[in-house]
Design an enzyme around this catalytic site. Structure first.
Site, short mmCIF file in Angstrom:
data_model
loop_
_atom_site.label_atom_id
_atom_site.label_comp_id
_atom_site.label_asym_id
_atom_site.label_seq_id
_atom_site.Cartn_x
_atom_site.Cartn_y
_atom_site.Cartn_z
CB CYS A 254 -1.10 0.39 1.62
SG CYS A 254 -1.87 -1.61 1.55
NE ARG B 115 6.05 1.00 -1.11
CZ ARG B 115 6.87 1.41 -0.35
NH1 ARG B 115 7.95 2.83 -0.15
NH2 ARG B 115 6.76 1.33 1.17
CD1 TRP C 240 -0.07 -6.18 -2.72
CD2 TRP C 240 -0.52 -6.77 -0.85
NE1 TRP C 240 0.70 -7.41 -2.89
CE2 TRP C 240 0.04 -8.23 -1.08
CE3 TRP C 240 -0.44 -6.72 0.15
CZ2 TRP C 240 1.05 -9.07 -0.90
CZ3 TRP C 240 0.00 -7.89 1.29
CH2 TRP C 240 0.18 -9.46 0.13
CD GLU D 236 10.11 -13.46 -5.79
OE1 GLU D 236 10.03 -12.98 -4.66
OE2 GLU D 236 11.57 -13.62 -5.57
CE LYS E 258 12.51 -4.09 -4.82
NZ LYS E 258 12.57 -5.59 -5.39
CE LYS F 241 14.54 -13.68 -6.92
NZ LYS F 241 14.91 -13.27 -5.28
CG ASN G 174 0.32 2.78 3.16
OD1 ASN G 174 -1.17 2.13 2.86
ND2 ASN G 174 0.90 3.34 3.16
N GLY G 175 -1.24 -0.59 6.33
CA GLY G 175 -0.31 -1.26 7.93
C GLY G 175 -2.58 -2.22 8.06
CG HIS H 11 18.42 -37.38 5.91
ND1 HIS H 11 18.88 -38.73 6.78
CD2 HIS H 11 19.93 -36.76 5.77
CE1 HIS H 11 19.82 -38.49 6.14
NE2 HIS H 11 20.70 -37.85 5.87
CD GLU I 99 17.18 -14.84 -4.23
OE1 GLU I 99 16.92 -15.06 -2.96
OE2 GLU I 99 17.17 -13.73 -4.48
C1 F6R Z 1 11.86 -11.94 -3.28
C2 F6R Z 1 12.08 -10.53 -2.12
C3 F6R Z 1 11.44 -10.61 -1.43
C4 F6R Z 1 12.54 -9.59 0.21
C5 F6R Z 1 11.86 -9.42 0.97
C6 F6R Z 1 12.45 -8.18 2.08
O1 F6R Z 1 12.86 -11.41 -4.54
O2 F6R Z 1 11.97 -9.56 -2.43
O3 F6R Z 1 11.71 -11.62 -0.46
O4 F6R Z 1 13.78 -9.77 0.25
O5 F6R Z 1 10.04 -9.31 1.18
O6 F6R Z 1 12.44 -7.40 1.80
P1 F6R Z 1 13.45 -6.27 2.42
O7 F6R Z 1 15.21 -6.42 1.81
O8 F6R Z 1 12.80 -4.54 1.29
O9 F6R Z 1 13.38 -6.03 3.04
#
Ligand code: F6R
Length: 607
Positions: free
Chosen positions: A2, A27, A72, A487, A602, A484, A97-98, A503, A480
């Site tokens: 948001c 975002r 959002w 997501e 984001k 990627k 927001n929140g 296991h 990681e």
């Molecule tokens: C994955 C991704 C998220 C962020 C997580 C933390 O690609 O971007 O997993 O890493 O939401 O976000 P930050 O780094 O902004 O605290």
């Protein structure tokens, strides 16, 4: 996630609101809306989908006071009726927001008082609550009274139809700032939304409520006492982030990594030695006192912390734990005052990381360091020490260049501590500095593998699941890679330390299960090779990202992507690149919205 923008001025502020929302678009959001006060009425426009649509719908709207929002969804599906602003009895409008945790109880109370709810959101209770107190006092007092009943996190903007030159804003647990113009004022959840109108900014503190007028503003703290907060000049610049030759921001940001790393490492690579001061002036006094590290972060940033644990313990010989921020914040843990608490965050606004940082302080931790990509973010402001990664704006929701620059920063932290603790001599320090200087060009070489990875990605397009394997320092890289892929391509992907395969997860392996393995030429290589045999023996299709000289051979069901020579401790940074590219190209095959994957935001500013 948001976003909030608000303005009071002596001109039409609709385009300021819309442009502000456009700056916050990256975002992530699912609907947008704005309200202006005009001729004693609230004029509201809302739309589901992109801000561009809101811009079209509000093209003929006029107002000199207004608030706007990108939503959002948390409470209630994405829909126009759930989009903000929410209005109470044509008089009070609120953006929020929140998350309000006691909204059900408040909703019941307000319904009994005769208020009708037109949305499923928690925000609507705030609008009705303020309305219920407005008859007894000013908009400021009504808002303060309403806030005293809220449990949860909020950043809000409030306007009233009969109050044409004033807006009220407040924050607790969600970021909000005040933009100071000449004879006009603004609010926003993120400074980037206001760079179009001002660079002068007041960062509101926890519990602040601000009464914003045309010519002045007054800030009140949690006790309702009027206080002064400093006006800062933002260092952010308003350059629009162009895609250039790239198809998506994610692709662009993957390719920006050599430069982002060079920028992040600039101060160190240009000098002959590493000093604690790169983490802030107080680091020189603090670092010699610390005996352990606690890393707190979420998602990709948490993976960066997991890599750092291997570095910190092996190179610097300092005990390190890494915890997911959303878990740590609710755990009754025992603080060691000599621990350095390191938060890692791209945005610097992640609600759980911020709360974990505050929890650490309340628990008794004295030393805090933020590794972050956004200079004026809450996490930076609330930490004693700081290191700014210089990745530049990261627009794609999937974090790429922020991750590798976080790793670079954490490696520097390792080296500085290792030096202080007498674990590396000047010769080894010079060797590490040499490797760091070479890192951007090493990353460039790996990026040159893009066409091969694009080709490989075709094999994943029809798959439902994938397994990622790594060992040691590269296990977090496997995590990681899996994150990627899931997501942005929506393929279910899991990562395991390769030794764990037998296991449990081996049961999943068959011809339909692609298994991606990170294969550095390190001391665990032979062990990893045995694990890969276990997969092959069960018919699993292997995709191995192998360093030079690993002698893993291409064969039926074994696809090799040849990486350069092993890069020692910096190898996790290089091995991240092909996994980012793999996820990107698989997502292209699947036709997903690469930069704005479904359901994700984001900047995760709510719990
Ligand atoms: C994955 C991704 C998220 C962020 C997580 C933390 O690609 O971007 O997993 O890493 O939401 O976000 P930050 O780094 O902004 O605290």
């Amino acid at each position: 996630m948001c976003g909030i923008v608000g303005a009071v001025a002596k001109r039409n502020i609709v385009s300021i609101l819309v442009n502000g929302l456009l700056r916050l678009e990256y975002r992530g959001y699912d609907s947008a809306g704005l309200v202006v006060v005009h001729d004693g009425k609230l004029d509201r426009v809302r739309s589901i989908g992109r801000v561009a649509e809101l811009a079209t719908k509000s093209a003929n709207t006029y107002g000199e006071l207004g608030i706007a929002h990108t939503r959002w969804a948390t409470h209630g599906v994405p829909s126009e009726r759930n989009a903000h602003p929410h209005i109470s009895r044509d008089l009070i409008a609120v953006v929020h927001n929140g998350i309000i945790e006691n909204y059900e109880e408040l909703r019941t109370d307000l319904t009994e008082q005769g208020y009708e709810f037109t949305s499923d959101t928690d925000t609507e209770v705030i609008a009705h609550l303020i309305h219920s107190h407005y008859a007894q006092g000013s908009l400021l007092v009504a808002t303060q009274m309403a806030l005293s009943r809220l449990i949860g996190a909020y950043a809000i903007g409030v306007v009233a139809a009969d109050n044409p030159h004033q807006l009220i804003a407040a924050r607790k647990g969600s970021p909000l700032l005040l933009g100071v113009g000449e004879g006009e004022h603004f609010i926003a959840s993120d400074m980037s939304a206001l760079l179009q109108v001002t660079k002068n900014v007041v960062y509101l503190e926890e519990g602040d409520v601000v009464e914003v007028n045309l010519a002045n503003y007054r800030i009140f703290d949690t006790q309702g006492i009027s206080i002064q907060r400093p006006v800062n000049v933002s260092q952010l610049n308003n350059d629009s982030v162009e895609l250039g030759e790239y198809q998506h921001y994610m692709q662009k940001e993957i390719h920006e990594q050599p430069q982002a790393l060079a920028d992040t490492l600039e101060s160190v690579c240009n000098s002959q030695t590493m000093v604690p001061g790169i983490f802030g002036a107080e680091a020189t006094a603090i670092f010699p006192q610390i005996d352990s590290i606690l890393i707190l972060a979420c998602g990709t940033s948490h993976h960066a912390g997991m890599v750092a644990r291997y570095w910190l313990e092996e190179i610097a010989g300092i005990q390190c734990t890494v915890e997911i921020a959303s878990e740590y914040r609710y755990r009754a843990s025992v603080a060691n005052p000599n621990t350095l608490v390191v938060t890692i965050s791209q945005s610097g606004e992640t609600a759980d990381t911020l709360a974990a940082l505050n929890h650490a302080k309340v628990t008794g931790h004295l030393f805090t360091l933020a590794i972050c990509n956004v200079p004026e973010s809450a996490i930076i402001r609330q930490s004693k020490l700081r290191f700014l990664t210089r990745a530049g704006p990261e627009i794609g929701v999937a974090s790429t260049k922020a991750f590798t620059t976080q790793l670079a920063a954490l490696f520097l932290l390792t080296l500085v501590l290792a030096k202080l603790r007498g674990r590396i001599d000047p010769e080894r320090e010079q060797q590490f500095l040499h490797e760091l200087r070479h890192l951007p060009s090493a990353v460039k070489k790996v990026l040159a593998l893009e066409p091969q990875i694009a080709e490989l990605s075709r094999n994943f397009a029809d798959k439902q699941h994938a397994l990622f394997l790594g060992r040691g320092l590269h296990y977090p890289i496997a995590l990681e890679g899996a994150l990627k892929l899931k997501e942005i391509s929506y393929i279910h992907a899991e990562a395991y330390p390769a030794g764990e395969l037998k296991h449990g997860p081996l049961a999943l392996v068959d011809k339909d299960m692609p298994v991606v393995s990170v294969a550095p030429n390190d001391m665990l290589l032979e062990k990893l090779k045995s694990n890969l045999q276990e997969v092959r023996a069960r018919g699993g299709e292997l995709y191995v990202f192998a360093d030079a000289n690993t002698h893993i051979k291409e064969a039926e069901g074994v696809h090799i992507l040849q990486m350069p020579e092993h890069a020692g401790f910096l190898s996790p940074i290089l091995h991240t690149i092909p996994l980012q590219l793999l996820a990107y190209y698989v997502a292209l095959q699947k036709g997903t919205d690469v930069d704005k994957p479904r359901n994700l935001a984001k900047s995760v500013t709510v719990e």
